[in-house]
Write an enzyme that holds these catalytic residues in place. Structure first.
Site: not given
Lengths: 394, 413
Positions: B92-95, B169, B212, B239, B289, B327
């Site tokens: 959202s850009g808020g974090f 949020d 949250q 959170g 993520d 791997c």
């Protein structure tokens, strides 16, 4: 290593073919040796290398000095040599102590024991013994002997010393020469034509590495210096040079009969955010979409940081088939440059390498068609005209 | 709703599913690499496809600054702009605004030219001010006060065009206590309604709500129920991953996954370390993520089954083994630790190769989780390799207990 001249144009320019053991196909000359750092391109990762035209892009250059801080020659030997260590088994490697990007000869500190270079790890003095230890462990396809290179303004005494040392080190290197791997004898002599001639005559080997260029000589004095060397070299053996990076400089080298070139041009363009755009086909083309407001651009390259490309959803060069032009737009690269993302350099190095390899291809075609001299003249002239036009229009 | 979520297999609470999004059909559990500014640092989209990346996360805050969401929209959306044919998710850009200060410390001293701009803009941020209207912050470009409202966040994300978008949020760190947490939780619910109202492309983009409530089970429960009532396409647990102790962390995840609907994807934001992903998957989460794999690569650290391998360490100078012999990635198949050692922190290629390996490792982990959830054996294999002496941390044992997975064969006590 096998080399053969296939065509001549204008007397000295030659088109040839070189065949190296590890490469499946022969490589045509004049050709470009791609710059590497520790054996891999600076930005193009190995799995993306294969997207470049093959076999043109199969010859890579490195300096053993890249590994002066490890791994040790013993470790490299146990891995099996450079090809094995960097996972490029079907590529050809040329080893030269000098790398025009980051291992620059520092002739002031060179002395009778070894050659000095400015490297990212500080100033390094490398002796023939150490040099040969690295060459033996790395097993490049071809390698140049250690040379004492001096810039064009060195005095006669220094010039003479550089020739004496280079010849002496040549013997020391060859005495420790590993089996396999073609030896290119190094030829120096600064701007003294007589010294150049002397050096060229003393050294007779499987190929020649011409040193001391790209260190400050002017465009005007270069052809005679080059000819002083190449006129005295046997015609059937390949000639390699370092330090002639710009297109006009490459053309001078080709005109004098040089076959293999390194170039720092691609690297400097890439880190500066520039992309090559000069036309590769040899027909006269009407200028396309040239943006006069582009900062620092001319008709040979564009500056992708310029704001004029913010919304340009076209590829760098319209009909270029490199990975970058097939997948990405100028707008995206402009964004990447503005936010300092590594992907910008990766994409630019791919495109610039691809484009410059195309330039070499046109050189070869011109030689094969017997019109190299016209090609050189026209190329240099059209760039001068563009620059003149820009000056007038601003 | 623009997705389909189909559970293909279960082991107790863990699920293996297919998440079909407008641009790609994904298999969960899955890890999403973070492509902050429209690129994963040092990798091309071809390479990402090759190693099996399904969804990339883009940061709305960074993209809104440069090159701006309007420009991305004008050029056809982020997929087209970066030429990524698979799925995208934007936050959202808020974090970023609130929590960048922590990231600054982590990335700070060791910056290379490629980090520089990120640090530079972060260091100009002052602590954001959060009101009912939205998040007020100082623009890093010109210092002017700027306001990010729920409506604005959704509009920006609509322009960017990702398959999944996140509601704005009110996020507080779990290390904070007091009434602020409750205030933030209720505000998050009120903002979700504003996000839903502002969302102009519900048939192409899926709006996820974020749970949250800090570490308080009562608050978390209220938030979950509130979001479920809104019937969103998917839910995130937010959170967390901000410094709380592991024991509290897994309990919050366990509580939320137990209460969130079975038939919708669950995304634990900012997680994380491979061990955390295994535990959360055992508890019923699907998506993750984290910047960790790519960031730690740039500092010379490789992810391996035993934990981490510090390639910068002098012990690596002459080590001719691959980073991880088990791997199958291009890096482990072709290169020795000795060679990577001489590259890391000195050459761009070192970062590239390690990022490639680390992402491959995380994506392979996702694939292994998906394919073996039914068997349930994977958790034990994973723990045995990471803790060969049987010293599995207590929080992991407790979590697996709740998840109903028997790991006694991995524990020494």
């Amino acid at each position: 290593m096998k080399f053969a001249v296939k065509a001549l144009s204008s007397g000295k320019a030659r088109a040839g073919v070189v065949h190296l053991g590890s490469c499946p196909s022969s490589i045509e000359t004049p050709c470009l040796l791609l710059s590497t750092r520790k054996g891999l391109p600076i930005f193009i990762s190995p799995d993306l290398l294969s997207s470049l035209p093959s076999p043109d892009s199969n010859l890579l250059q490195f300096s053993p000095l890249h590994f002066s801080e490890g791994p040790s020659p013993k470790t490299i030997s146990s891995i099996g040599g450079l090809h094995q260590m960097v996972g490029l088994h079907e590529y050809g490697f040329a080893a030269v102590a000098r790398d025009s990007i980051q291992c620059l000869p520092e002739c002031g500190s060179t002395n009778k024991t070894g050659a000095s270079f400015e490297t990212p790890c500080g100033r390094r003095l490398i002796k023939p013994v150490e040099y040969m230890e690295m060459i033996t462990s790395m097993k490049p396809n071809l390698w140049a002997t250690l040379a004492d290179e001096v810039p064009a303004w060195a005095n006669n005494k220094r010039n003479k010393t550089s020739v004496d040392r280079t010849v002496k080190w040549l013997d020391e290197c060859i005495a420790r020469s590993p089996a396999g791997g073609a030896v290119f004898g190094s030829i120096v002599g600064g701007s003294n034509i007589e010294e150049r001639k002397r050096c060229a005559q003393e050294i007779i080997y499987a190929g020649y590495w011409i040193g001391g260029f790209g260190l400050g000589e002017s465009m005007e004095e270069r052809p005679s210096l080059l000819n002083a060397v190449t006129d005295n070299l046997p015609k059937d053996w390949p000639r390699m040079i370092c330090g002639l990076g710009l297109p006009e400089e490459v053309l001078q080298g080709v005109a004098a009969g040089v076959d293999l070139f390194d170039s720092a041009y691609i690297y400097h363009l890439t880190i500066g955010g520039f992309a090559l755009t000069f036309p590769l086909d040899r027909t006269e083309k009407i200028d396309y979409n040239y943006q006069l407001s582009d900062q620092g651009s001319d008709r040979t390259k564009i500056n992708l940081r310029a704001t004029v490309y913010r919304k340009d959803a076209t590829p760098i060069v319209e009909d270029c088939c490199c990975y970058t032009c097939q997948n990405h737009t100028k707008a995206y690269i402009n964004h990447l440059l503005n936010v300092h993302e590594m992907l910008a350099q990766i994409l630019l190095e791919i495109h610039n390498t691809h484009h410059y390899l195309g330039f070499f291809r046109s050189i070869r075609e011109a030689i094969k068609e017997g019109c190299f001299e016209q090609f050189q003249k026209k190329f240099v002239q059209s760039r001068r005209e563009h620059l003149a036009a820009d000056v007038v229009s601003v | 709703m623009a997705l389909r979520f189909e559970v293909l297999g279960r082991f107790n609470r863990a699920r293996a599913a297919q998440l079909t999004l407008p641009h790609f059909a994904c298999q969960t559990p899955l890890f999403m690499p973070v492509g902050t500014q429209g690129t994963i640092k040092g990798l091309t989209t071809d390479q990402l496809e090759e190693i099996g990346c399904q969804i990339i996360l883009g940061n709305t805050y960074h993209l809104a600054l440069r090159p701006t969401s309007e420009l991305i929209d004008e050029l056809g959306g982020l997929h087209k702009f970066m030429n990524w044919p698979r799925a995208l998710l934007t936050d959202s850009g808020g974090f970023q605004m609130v929590s960048c200060i922590t990231n600054l410390y982590v990335a700070g001293i060791f910056y290379t030219q490629w980090h520089f701009a990120y640090i530079f803009q972060v260091s100009l941020l002052h602590l954001a001010d959060i009101t009912e209207k939205g998040v007020t912050f100082q623009s890093p470009v010109d210092g002017k006060p700027m306001l990010l409202t729920p409506e604005e966040s959704i509009q920006i994300q609509n322009r960017i065009g990702a398959d999944i978008i996140m509601a704005l949020d009110d996020v507080v760190r779990t290390t904070i206590t007091g009434p602020r947490i409750e205030e933030a939780m209720y505000r998050t619910l009120r903002w979700v309604d504003r996000c839903i109202a502002a969302h102009k492309r519900p048939h192409e983009q899926n709006l996820f709500g974020i749970v949250q409530g800090g570490l308080d089970p009562v608050l978390r429960d209220i938030c979950v129920r509130g979001l479920v009532d809104r019937n969103l396409p998917g839910y995130a647990i937010g959170g967390l991953a901000g410094g709380e102790d592991k024991d509290s962390f897994w309990r919050v995840v366990a509580q939320c996954t137990a209460a969130l609907p079975e038939d919708k994807p669950r995304y634990v934001m900012g997680v994380g370390y491979p061990l955390d992903i295994v535990v959360c998957s055992a508890l019923g989460a699907d998506m993750y993520d984290c910047v960790y794999p790519t960031r730690t690569a740039r500092f010379g650290t490789a992810l391996v089954p035993e934990g981490v391998l510090k390639l910068k360490h002098n012990a690596m100078v002459n080590d001719t083994r691959p980073i991880d012999p088990t791997c199958a990635c291009m890096v482990c198949k072709n290169y020795t630790r000795a060679y990577i050692h001489c590259l890391v922190t000195k050459d761009a290629m070192g970062s590239q190769l390690l990022s490639y390996h680390n992402l491959y490792y995380m994506l392979q982990l996702s694939r292994n989780l998906h394919s073996s959830i039914v068997e349930g054996r994977f958790v034990c294999d994973f723990l045995q390799k990471m803790f060969p002496k049987g010293d599995v941390p207590e929080w992991v044992c407790n979590a697996m207990d709740v998840a109903g997975i028997d790991i006694s064969s991995c524990c020494s006590s």
